[in-house]
Each structure stands twice: as C-alpha cells, then as structure tokens.
Design a protein around this motif. Structure first.
Motif, PDB file in Angstrom:
ATOM      1  N   ASN A  10      32.078  31.039  14.248  1.00  0.00           N
ATOM      2  CA  ASN A  10      32.578  32.409  14.386  1.00  0.00           C
ATOM      3  C   ASN A  10      31.713  33.401  13.613  1.00  0.00           C
ATOM      4  N   GLN A  11      31.104  32.948  12.533  1.00  0.00           N
ATOM      5  CA  GLN A  11      30.219  33.789  11.726  1.00  0.00           C
ATOM      6  C   GLN A  11      28.884  34.030  12.438  1.00  0.00           C
ATOM      7  N   THR A  12      28.348  32.984  13.092  1.00  0.00           N
ATOM      8  CA  THR A  12      26.999  33.074  13.653  1.00  0.00           C
ATOM      9  C   THR A  12      26.968  33.219  15.175  1.00  0.00           C
ATOM     10  N   GLY A  13      27.987  32.695  15.857  1.00  0.00           N
ATOM     11  CA  GLY A  13      27.979  32.670  17.317  1.00  0.00           C
ATOM     12  C   GLY A  13      27.000  31.661  17.880  1.00  0.00           C
ATOM     13  N   GLN A  14      26.520  30.747  17.040  1.00  0.00           N
ATOM     14  CA  GLN A  14      25.505  29.772  17.446  1.00  0.00           C
ATOM     15  C   GLN A  14      25.961  28.346  17.136  1.00  0.00           C
ATOM     16  N   SER A  15      25.297  27.393  17.772  1.00  0.00           N
ATOM     17  CA  SER A  15      25.583  25.985  17.505  1.00  0.00           C
ATOM     18  C   SER A  15      25.482  25.716  16.014  1.00  0.00           C
ATOM     19  N   THR A  16      26.397  24.893  15.524  1.00  0.00           N
ATOM     20  CA  THR A  16      26.458  24.589  14.096  1.00  0.00           C
ATOM     21  C   THR A  16      26.799  23.115  13.935  1.00  0.00           C
ATOM     22  N   VAL A  46      17.648  26.257  10.384  1.00  0.00           N
ATOM     23  CA  VAL A  46      16.915  24.995  10.343  1.00  0.00           C
ATOM     24  C   VAL A  46      15.573  25.136  11.045  1.00  0.00           C
ATOM     25  N   ARG A  47      14.533  24.686  10.359  1.00  0.00           N
ATOM     26  CA  ARG A  47      13.181  24.701  10.919  1.00  0.00           C
ATOM     27  C   ARG A  47      13.024  23.555  11.916  1.00  0.00           C
ATOM     28  N   ASN A  48      13.438  22.335  11.501  1.00  0.00           N
ATOM     29  CA  ASN A  48      13.299  21.140  12.346  1.00  0.00           C
ATOM     30  C   ASN A  48      14.432  20.168  12.079  1.00  0.00           C
ATOM     31  N   PHE A  49      14.671  19.323  13.055  1.00  0.00           N
ATOM     32  CA  PHE A  49      15.609  18.211  12.945  1.00  0.00           C
ATOM     33  C   PHE A  49      14.798  16.936  13.134  1.00  0.00           C
ATOM     34  N   TYR A  68      29.714  18.316  15.137  1.00  0.00           N
ATOM     35  CA  TYR A  68      28.925  19.362  15.768  1.00  0.00           C
ATOM     36  C   TYR A  68      29.836  20.346  16.485  1.00  0.00           C
ATOM     37  N   LEU A  69      29.374  21.581  16.566  1.00  0.00           N
ATOM     38  CA  LEU A  69      29.993  22.572  17.426  1.00  0.00           C
ATOM     39  C   LEU A  69      28.825  23.245  18.153  1.00  0.00           C
ATOM     40  N   PHE A  70      28.678  22.897  19.445  1.00  0.00           N
ATOM     41  CA  PHE A  70      27.531  23.361  20.222  1.00  0.00           C
ATOM     42  C   PHE A  70      27.912  24.444  21.220  1.00  0.00           C
ATOM     43  N   THR A  71      26.916  25.267  21.541  1.00  0.00           N
ATOM     44  CA  THR A  71      27.040  26.127  22.714  1.00  0.00           C
ATOM     45  C   THR A  71      26.824  25.222  23.935  1.00  0.00           C
ATOM     46  N   PRO A  72      27.242  25.640  25.122  1.00  0.00           N
ATOM     47  CA  PRO A  72      27.082  24.790  26.316  1.00  0.00           C
ATOM     48  C   PRO A  72      25.631  24.442  26.646  1.00  0.00           C
ATOM     49  N   THR A  73      24.687  25.159  26.088  1.00  0.00           N
ATOM     50  CA  THR A  73      23.265  24.905  26.361  1.00  0.00           C
ATOM     51  C   THR A  73      22.852  23.491  25.981  1.00  0.00           C
ATOM     52  N   LEU A  98      16.915  22.516  21.465  1.00  0.00           N
ATOM     53  CA  LEU A  98      17.845  23.651  21.505  1.00  0.00           C
ATOM     54  C   LEU A  98      17.509  24.666  20.423  1.00  0.00           C
ATOM     55  N   ASN A  99      17.127  24.183  19.260  1.00  0.00           N
ATOM     56  CA  ASN A  99      16.825  25.059  18.125  1.00  0.00           C
ATOM     57  C   ASN A  99      15.627  25.972  18.401  1.00  0.00           C
ATOM     58  N   HIS A 100      14.764  25.569  19.319  1.00  0.00           N
ATOM     59  CA  HIS A 100      13.622  26.415  19.672  1.00  0.00           C
ATOM     60  C   HIS A 100      14.016  27.502  20.671  1.00  0.00           C
ATOM     61  N   LYS A 101      15.185  27.348  21.293  1.00  0.00           N
ATOM     62  CA  LYS A 101      15.652  28.330  22.283  1.00  0.00           C
ATOM     63  C   LYS A 101      16.718  29.261  21.713  1.00  0.00           C
ATOM     64  N   GLU A 102      17.526  28.737  20.832  1.00  0.00           N
ATOM     65  CA  GLU A 102      18.555  29.525  20.151  1.00  0.00           C
ATOM     66  C   GLU A 102      18.788  28.884  18.793  1.00  0.00           C
ATOM     67  N   HIS A 103      19.219  29.660  17.839  1.00  0.00           N
ATOM     68  CA  HIS A 103      19.424  29.108  16.493  1.00  0.00           C
ATOM     69  C   HIS A 103      20.460  27.986  16.506  1.00  0.00           C
ATOM     70  N   VAL A 104      20.169  26.941  15.766  1.00  0.00           N
ATOM     71  CA  VAL A 104      21.151  25.911  15.441  1.00  0.00           C
ATOM     72  C   VAL A 104      21.258  25.932  13.920  1.00  0.00           C
ATOM     73  N   TYR A 105      22.458  26.117  13.437  1.00  0.00           N
ATOM     74  CA  TYR A 105      22.700  26.204  11.999  1.00  0.00           C
ATOM     75  C   TYR A 105      23.235  24.880  11.466  1.00  0.00           C
ATOM     76  N   ALA A 106      23.010  24.669  10.185  1.00  0.00           N
ATOM     77  CA  ALA A 106      23.563  23.504   9.494  1.00  0.00           C
ATOM     78  C   ALA A 106      24.496  24.005   8.402  1.00  0.00           C
ATOM     79  N   HIS A 107      25.695  23.466   8.395  1.00  0.00           N
ATOM     80  CA  HIS A 107      26.698  23.823   7.392  1.00  0.00           C
ATOM     81  C   HIS A 107      26.870  22.639   6.443  1.00  0.00           C
TER      82      HIS A 107
END
Length: 156
Positions: A10-16, A46-49, A68-73, A98-107
């Motif tokens: 909810n804070q980022t709107g991105q996969s986390t 995150v730079r890389n996984f 994980y909480l992902f966007t449908p992408t 996915l991280n190269h197309k949209e941000h993926v955050y790590a909590h």
C-alpha cells in the motif's frame, strides 16, 4: 507477516517480498537480495536478486523467506522464464526480470520466523508450538524430561 507486506504494498504500489537476515554461511540456501538503498526503515529497493549464492558471492545476508505480494506482471515473467539453477524455473529469476520492468521491494520482516525447510527447523517449530499449546504442553514437557539424558532441560 502478510499484514506487513500488505502495508508495504500500500505504501509503494509495487511488488514486495519479505526478507530476513541469515548467517552469512547460510546464504547458499536462499535467494538473496542485493539492496540498492533503504527507502524507509526496513524497506529496500533492490538492485538484484540472486538465487542461492555461495557465501563468498552473496551480495548481502538478506534472504528471501518465501512470502511475496506481487503485481499480476509476475505471471508474464514466470511464463517467459527459462529453467535456471537445478534446471528448474526459479521464481527468483522471474523476480529479477520483473525488477527491471517495475520496482520490486524487499521488506525486512519484523517478528519471529520459523524455518521448516530443514529437519531441525521443523522439529524446533513443532516442539516450540507444542510446548505453548494447552492441549499438548504438559504431556510434551513430561516426555522431554523423561527422555532427556541432559540435565540442562530443567528450564522446560
């Protein structure tokens, strides 16, 4: 843990995804993040996984812990992911793409984590929960005391 991920989404709107610190020598058991920057307390861009890096190659000690909480992408990325390590389609590889197309955050998860991915972790988890549960705690405590050759079990 799920609420923490939902709050971050909810804070980022991105996969986390959830991470936790692991002993450096255990990084080869996990997907590990290469954090770019901490954008708020315990939330990382995150730079890389990296899937199961050798300790000497691990970019951090922050391991992905299977929440994980992902966007449908992510489904498009999984469909297009080639088999990787172990000749299997690795979720970590799809997350990396996915991280190269949209941000993926790590909590960084706050709380107690139970790792049942190893035999000892599975046993420790069951014993701990068994000792807390009102239907099993007395019998389990009695069993442990009766079958222990170690006199240090007095604390149970």
């Amino acid at each position: 843990m799920t609420k923490q991920l939902v709050d971050r989404f909810n804070q980022t709107g991105q996969s986390t995804l959830a991470v936790t610190e692991v002993p450096h020598e255990d990084t080869s058991k996990y997907g590990v993040i290469d954090p770019d920057k901490e954008v708020s307390d315990g939330l990382y861009e995150v730079r890389n996984f990296v899937e199961k890096p050798r300790p000497q190659d691990a970019p951090s000690d922050l391991a992905i812990i299977g929440r994980y909480l992902f966007t449908p992408t992510i489904f498009d990325e999984l469909e297009n992911t080639e088999p990787g390590k172990g000749n299997e389609i690795q979720l970590t590889d799809a997350i990396e793409t996915l991280n190269h197309k949209e941000h993926v955050y790590a909590h960084k998860f706050n709380g107690k984590r139970y790792d049942i991915g190893s035999k000892i972790g599975f046993l420790e988890t069951n014993i701990e929960f068994g000792l807390k549960h009102p239907d099993t705690k007395d019998e389990l405590r009695s069993y442990i005391k009766k079958n222990s050759k170690d006199s240090l079990i007095f604390f149970i």
